[in-house]
Design a protein around this motif. Structure first.
Motif, short mmCIF file in Angstrom:
data_model
loop_
_atom_site.label_atom_id
_atom_site.label_comp_id
_atom_site.label_asym_id
_atom_site.label_seq_id
_atom_site.Cartn_x
_atom_site.Cartn_y
_atom_site.Cartn_z
N ASP A 104 13.36 1.43 -10.70
CA ASP A 104 14.96 1.55 -10.30
C ASP A 104 15.08 2.89 -9.37
N GLU A 105 14.33 3.96 -9.47
CA GLU A 105 14.56 5.01 -8.60
C GLU A 105 14.22 4.97 -7.25
N ARG A 106 13.24 3.97 -7.11
CA ARG A 106 12.58 3.44 -5.80
C ARG A 106 13.84 2.72 -5.15
N ARG A 107 14.35 1.64 -5.77
CA ARG A 107 15.39 0.71 -5.34
C ARG A 107 16.62 1.73 -4.79
N ARG A 108 17.00 2.52 -5.49
CA ARG A 108 18.31 3.48 -5.16
C ARG A 108 17.79 4.37 -3.96
N ALA A 109 16.49 4.79 -3.91
CA ALA A 109 16.02 5.61 -2.78
C ALA A 109 16.03 4.61 -1.47
N TRP A 110 15.67 3.50 -1.69
CA TRP A 110 15.37 2.50 -0.71
C TRP A 110 16.86 2.22 0.01
N TRP A 155 7.59 5.50 4.41
CA TRP A 155 8.20 5.80 3.09
C TRP A 155 7.73 4.70 2.36
N LEU A 156 7.75 3.42 2.52
CA LEU A 156 7.07 2.32 1.52
C LEU A 156 5.97 2.57 0.98
N ALA A 157 4.89 3.30 1.69
CA ALA A 157 3.61 3.63 1.18
C ALA A 157 3.63 4.82 0.46
N LEU A 158 4.62 5.94 0.68
CA LEU A 158 4.64 7.07 -0.12
C LEU A 158 5.38 6.89 -1.31
N SER A 159 6.16 5.92 -1.59
CA SER A 159 7.09 5.90 -2.61
C SER A 159 6.51 4.78 -3.60
N ARG A 160 5.25 4.31 -3.45
CA ARG A 160 4.87 3.20 -4.36
C ARG A 160 4.66 3.76 -5.90
N ALA A 161 4.57 4.77 -6.15
CA ALA A 161 4.38 5.28 -7.76
C ALA A 161 5.56 5.58 -8.21
N MET A 162 6.76 5.68 -7.48
CA MET A 162 7.97 5.68 -8.01
C MET A 162 8.58 4.69 -9.01
#
Length: 379
Positions: free
Chosen positions: A130-136, A120-127
């Motif tokens: 703020d959106e990535r933090r909420r998803a994390w 997930w960390l690799a797949l989400s790098r383009a987010m």
């Protein structure tokens, strides 16, 4: 004694988060074979994701298990199968899709073979940040549920087991009660590796040579067996192949798995377009480097027999440290020599048994030299 002969044989439900059918990726293949093997000893149902109204694929006559379909995050579609099961085995994220499993009377076996957070960390790098933090944060809640719900855990290697022991310790699952019951903690988490098929290779038949456009019967074939996910390094494979084409004009690199068989995975970031663009720049697109959608699983043994060398290259990430690359086991089954980046558990396996050549990360010259050596081995 065969469990099927016992009147009280436990009923096992395996819930796969990946498709099982004519075309399968690594997770689907794992659960398909677990169902095949365990189905010889006890009643097994393999549940796979499906779209509304879509039935589960029919199980083969010799598969020894039943199949069922469910819909993601719709408890009513899986609940009847859970109610009939004595044991449920499922990949860890199913605990988040179906939190109702926690109230089941069944023994819950969580399979942690896939390092989902690392992926997930690799797949989400383009987010966006703020959106990535909420998803994390949502991912952390999902992981917490996984660490609490299981009665027993399995993973694919001792390295993964060490990682899971740390996760379970942080979740409070390693405590005086679990330690006193079993100081080794094997009764809490143990290894269920991805194995080799017990059957020998079938009689060869054309699958790529003379079948794919631009690939002839006398070509030498390099195989990239899996997907092109962000933590992998297909670009080094393409550069090495282009470099070797001066010596081997009939050398071809195959990427037969560019489109995941599951529609749910269609939007996942990958390197397919980057790989095709690089092949075009180097003048080898469909003229030395060839791309396919996703091969039927039944053809896979024939593809393995037609190829000369397999490649498994990756970057130095936490995913590499934790991964267990299932395709590498199939290369070993077929006796196919492998050029691999070091650092993962399957790379250690290849090095220990002399089943290929380990190369540094991103080293085009080393990969090309390794391919050259294996193509000329024994000649």
């Amino acid at each position: 004694m065969n469990f099927m002969e016992q009147p009280t044989a436990p009923r096992l439900l395996i819930i796969s988060h990946d498709v099982v059918g004519a075309r399968m990726a690594g997770p689907g293949i794992r659960y398909y074979h677990l169902a095949r093997v365990l189905g010889r000893h006890l009643p097994v149902t393999l549940a796979t994701p499906a779209e509304p109204g879509e039935a589960a694929p029919a199980a083969a006559a010799d598969s020894f298990f039943a199949q069922a379909a469910y819909q993601r995050r719709r408890w009513e579609t899986i609940a009847p199968h859970v109610a009939q099961a004595d044991v449920c085995l499922f990949p860890s994220d199913i605990a988040d899709s179906f939190p109702q499993l926690a109230a089941s009377r069944a023994c819950l076996v969580v399979d942690g073979y896939d390092p989902l957070l690392a992926e997930w960390l690799a797949l989400s790098r383009a987010m966006p940040t703020d959106e990535r933090r909420r998803a994390w944060q949502a991912r952390m809640l999902a992981l917490a549920r996984q660490h609490q719900i299981g009665d027993f855990y399995v993973c694919a290697s001792e390295r993964q087991r060490d990682w899971w022991l740390g996760l379970l310790e942080a979740a409070g699952r390693i405590n005086p009660l679990t330690f006193d019951a079993d100081p080794s903690l094997r009764s809490l988490i143990d290894v269920a590796p991805y194995g080799l098929p017990a059957d020998p290779l079938p009689a060869p038949q054309p699958a790529i040579k003379g079948v794919w456009p631009g690939i002839g019967a006398e070509d030498r074939l390099l195989l990239w067996g899996g997907g092109l996910w962000p933590w992998l390094d297909p670009l080094t494979a393409i550069r090495a192949t282009a470099r070797l084409r001066e010596r081997y004009p009939r050398l071809k690199l195959l990427f037969p798995g560019t489109r995941h068989p599951s529609a749910a995975m269609a939007g996942m970031p990958n390197q397919v377009e980057a790989a095709k663009a690089l092949a075009g720049e180097l003048g080898v697109l469909e003229n030395g480097v060839h791309f396919g959608d996703w091969l039927p699983y039944a053809l896979w043994p024939h593809v393995l027999q037609e190829c000369d060398v397999a490649l498994t290259l990756h970057f130095d990430t936490v995913e590499t440290r934790l991964a267990f690359r299932s395709r590498v086991l199939e290369y070993i089954w077929a006796g196919l020599p492998v050029v691999a980046t070091g650092g993962d558990a399957t790379g250690d396996l290849l090095a220990h048994y002399g089943l290929g050549i380990i190369t540094p990360q991103g080293d085009v010259e080393a990969v090309a030299a390794a391919i050259y050596a294996l193509l000329n081995e024994g000649r």
